[in-house]
Design a protein around this motif. Structure first.
Motif, PDB file in Angstrom:
ATOM      1  N   GLY A 105      27.534  18.123  40.829  1.00 47.33           N
ATOM      2  CA  GLY A 105      26.623  17.627  39.805  1.00 47.33           C
ATOM      3  C   GLY A 105      27.125  17.904  38.408  1.00 47.33           C
ATOM      4  O   GLY A 105      27.969  18.752  38.182  1.00 47.33           O
ATOM      5  N   LYS A 106      26.631  17.131  37.491  1.00 48.60           N
ATOM      6  CA  LYS A 106      26.955  17.324  36.085  1.00 48.60           C
ATOM      7  C   LYS A 106      25.863  18.148  35.444  1.00 48.60           C
ATOM      8  O   LYS A 106      24.685  17.889  35.655  1.00 48.60           O
ATOM      9  CB  LYS A 106      27.080  15.979  35.365  1.00 48.60           C
ATOM     10  N   ILE A 107      26.268  19.145  34.689  1.00 45.69           N
ATOM     11  CA  ILE A 107      25.318  19.988  33.968  1.00 45.69           C
ATOM     12  C   ILE A 107      25.326  19.521  32.517  1.00 45.69           C
ATOM     13  O   ILE A 107      26.347  19.566  31.847  1.00 45.69           O
ATOM     14  CB  ILE A 107      25.731  21.470  34.026  1.00 45.69           C
ATOM     15  N   ARG A 108      24.184  19.087  32.041  1.00 47.59           N
ATOM     16  CA  ARG A 108      24.052  18.627  30.657  1.00 47.59           C
ATOM     17  C   ARG A 108      23.212  19.653  29.909  1.00 47.59           C
ATOM     18  O   ARG A 108      22.103  19.963  30.319  1.00 47.59           O
ATOM     19  CB  ARG A 108      23.391  17.262  30.601  1.00 47.59           C
ATOM     20  N   THR A 109      23.759  20.150  28.831  1.00 50.70           N
ATOM     21  CA  THR A 109      23.077  21.165  28.036  1.00 50.70           C
ATOM     22  C   THR A 109      22.955  20.668  26.603  1.00 50.70           C
ATOM     23  O   THR A 109      23.938  20.204  26.023  1.00 50.70           O
ATOM     24  CB  THR A 109      23.879  22.487  28.046  1.00 50.70           C
ATOM     25  N   THR A 110      21.774  20.771  26.046  1.00 52.17           N
ATOM     26  CA  THR A 110      21.557  20.411  24.648  1.00 52.17           C
ATOM     27  C   THR A 110      20.957  21.610  23.939  1.00 52.17           C
ATOM     28  O   THR A 110      19.939  22.154  24.370  1.00 52.17           O
ATOM     29  CB  THR A 110      20.591  19.210  24.526  1.00 52.17           C
ATOM     30  N   GLU A 111      21.627  22.027  22.867  1.00 53.01           N
ATOM     31  CA  GLU A 111      21.106  23.129  22.058  1.00 53.01           C
ATOM     32  C   GLU A 111      20.239  22.553  20.958  1.00 53.01           C
ATOM     33  O   GLU A 111      20.657  21.683  20.214  1.00 53.01           O
ATOM     34  CB  GLU A 111      22.254  23.937  21.461  1.00 53.01           C
ATOM     35  N   VAL A 112      19.021  23.040  20.900  1.00 49.11           N
ATOM     36  CA  VAL A 112      18.068  22.565  19.910  1.00 49.11           C
ATOM     37  C   VAL A 112      17.625  23.758  19.072  1.00 49.11           C
ATOM     38  O   VAL A 112      17.121  24.744  19.628  1.00 49.11           O
ATOM     39  CB  VAL A 112      16.839  21.914  20.591  1.00 49.11           C
ATOM     40  N   PRO A 113      17.824  23.707  17.759  1.00 46.65           N
ATOM     41  CA  PRO A 113      17.368  24.830  16.927  1.00 46.65           C
ATOM     42  C   PRO A 113      15.838  24.913  16.911  1.00 46.65           C
ATOM     43  O   PRO A 113      15.156  23.903  16.818  1.00 46.65           O
ATOM     44  CB  PRO A 113      17.917  24.498  15.527  1.00 46.65           C
ATOM     45  N   VAL A 114      15.341  26.098  17.065  1.00 46.05           N
ATOM     46  CA  VAL A 114      13.895  26.329  17.055  1.00 46.05           C
ATOM     47  C   VAL A 114      13.593  27.223  15.854  1.00 46.05           C
ATOM     48  O   VAL A 114      14.192  28.283  15.715  1.00 46.05           O
ATOM     49  CB  VAL A 114      13.440  27.022  18.360  1.00 46.05           C
ATOM     50  N   PRO A 115      12.695  26.786  14.984  1.00 43.44           N
ATOM     51  CA  PRO A 115      12.376  27.600  13.812  1.00 43.44           C
ATOM     52  C   PRO A 115      11.769  28.933  14.223  1.00 43.44           C
ATOM     53  O   PRO A 115      11.013  29.007  15.198  1.00 43.44           O
ATOM     54  CB  PRO A 115      11.378  26.756  13.014  1.00 43.44           C
ATOM     55  N   ALA A 116      12.139  29.964  13.492  1.00 45.90           N
ATOM     56  CA  ALA A 116      11.597  31.289  13.779  1.00 45.90           C
ATOM     57  C   ALA A 116      10.133  31.349  13.415  1.00 45.90           C
ATOM     58  O   ALA A 116       9.660  30.721  12.462  1.00 45.90           O
ATOM     59  CB  ALA A 116      12.381  32.343  12.992  1.00 45.90           C
ATOM     60  N   LYS A 117       9.384  32.128  14.208  1.00 44.75           N
ATOM     61  CA  LYS A 117       7.959  32.309  13.913  1.00 44.75           C
ATOM     62  C   LYS A 117       7.820  33.393  12.857  1.00 44.75           C
ATOM     63  O   LYS A 117       8.489  34.424  12.923  1.00 44.75           O
ATOM     64  CB  LYS A 117       7.200  32.707  15.177  1.00 44.75           C
ATOM     65  N   ASN A 118       6.955  33.189  11.902  1.00 48.14           N
ATOM     66  CA  ASN A 118       6.725  34.179  10.834  1.00 48.14           C
ATOM     67  C   ASN A 118       5.607  35.119  11.178  1.00 48.14           C
ATOM     68  O   ASN A 118       4.686  34.984  11.764  1.00 48.14           O
ATOM     69  CB  ASN A 118       6.441  33.496   9.498  1.00 48.14           C
TER      70      ASN A 118
END
Length: 118
Positions: A105-118
């Motif tokens: 199988g092919k492993i597809r990875t997407t990195e998505v920036p998540v804003p830090a919680k204040n």
């Protein structure tokens, strides 16, 4: 009576030979081994012949079919994950693809920036 049996068996053998030829022609990298003892040979040959017919009619593995189906599955994701799902399918954004179908199988990875919680 013997001549009827001979002609019937000849027709059956010819049909099996034609099916075997069609299966042999269809055999490629994705053709299952119908001679494997763990496989129902009759069903395997029937499915191989049906797949060959569908391929000849252009109904099998139509271009873009996999992506279309995968994008449809993305629509069932929560809205917060839908964009990342679509990026993985299309290979856009910060997406990496590793592996192969042959390797499992092919492993597809997407990195998505998540804003830090204040």
């Amino acid at each position: 009576m013997k001549s009827i049996l001979r002609s019937t068996s000849s027709v059956l053998l010819a049909g099996v030979a034609m099916l075997g030829a069609a299966v042999a022609q269809a055999q490629g990298s994705n053709m299952p081994n119908c001679e494997d003892p763990r496989v129902d040979r009759t069903a395997c040959y029937r499915e191989a012949a049906a797949a060959q017919e569908a391929k000849r009619q252009g109904l099998l593995n139509s271009p873009g079919g996999y992506d279309k189906n995968a994008l449809a599955r993305c629509q069932r994701q929560p809205e917060s994950a839908r964009a990342a799902c679509e990026q993985r399918v299309l290979g856009t954004g910060n997406t990496t693809i590793r592996g192969s179908v042959q390797g499992g199988g092919k492993i597809r990875t997407t990195e998505v920036p998540v804003p830090a919680k204040n």
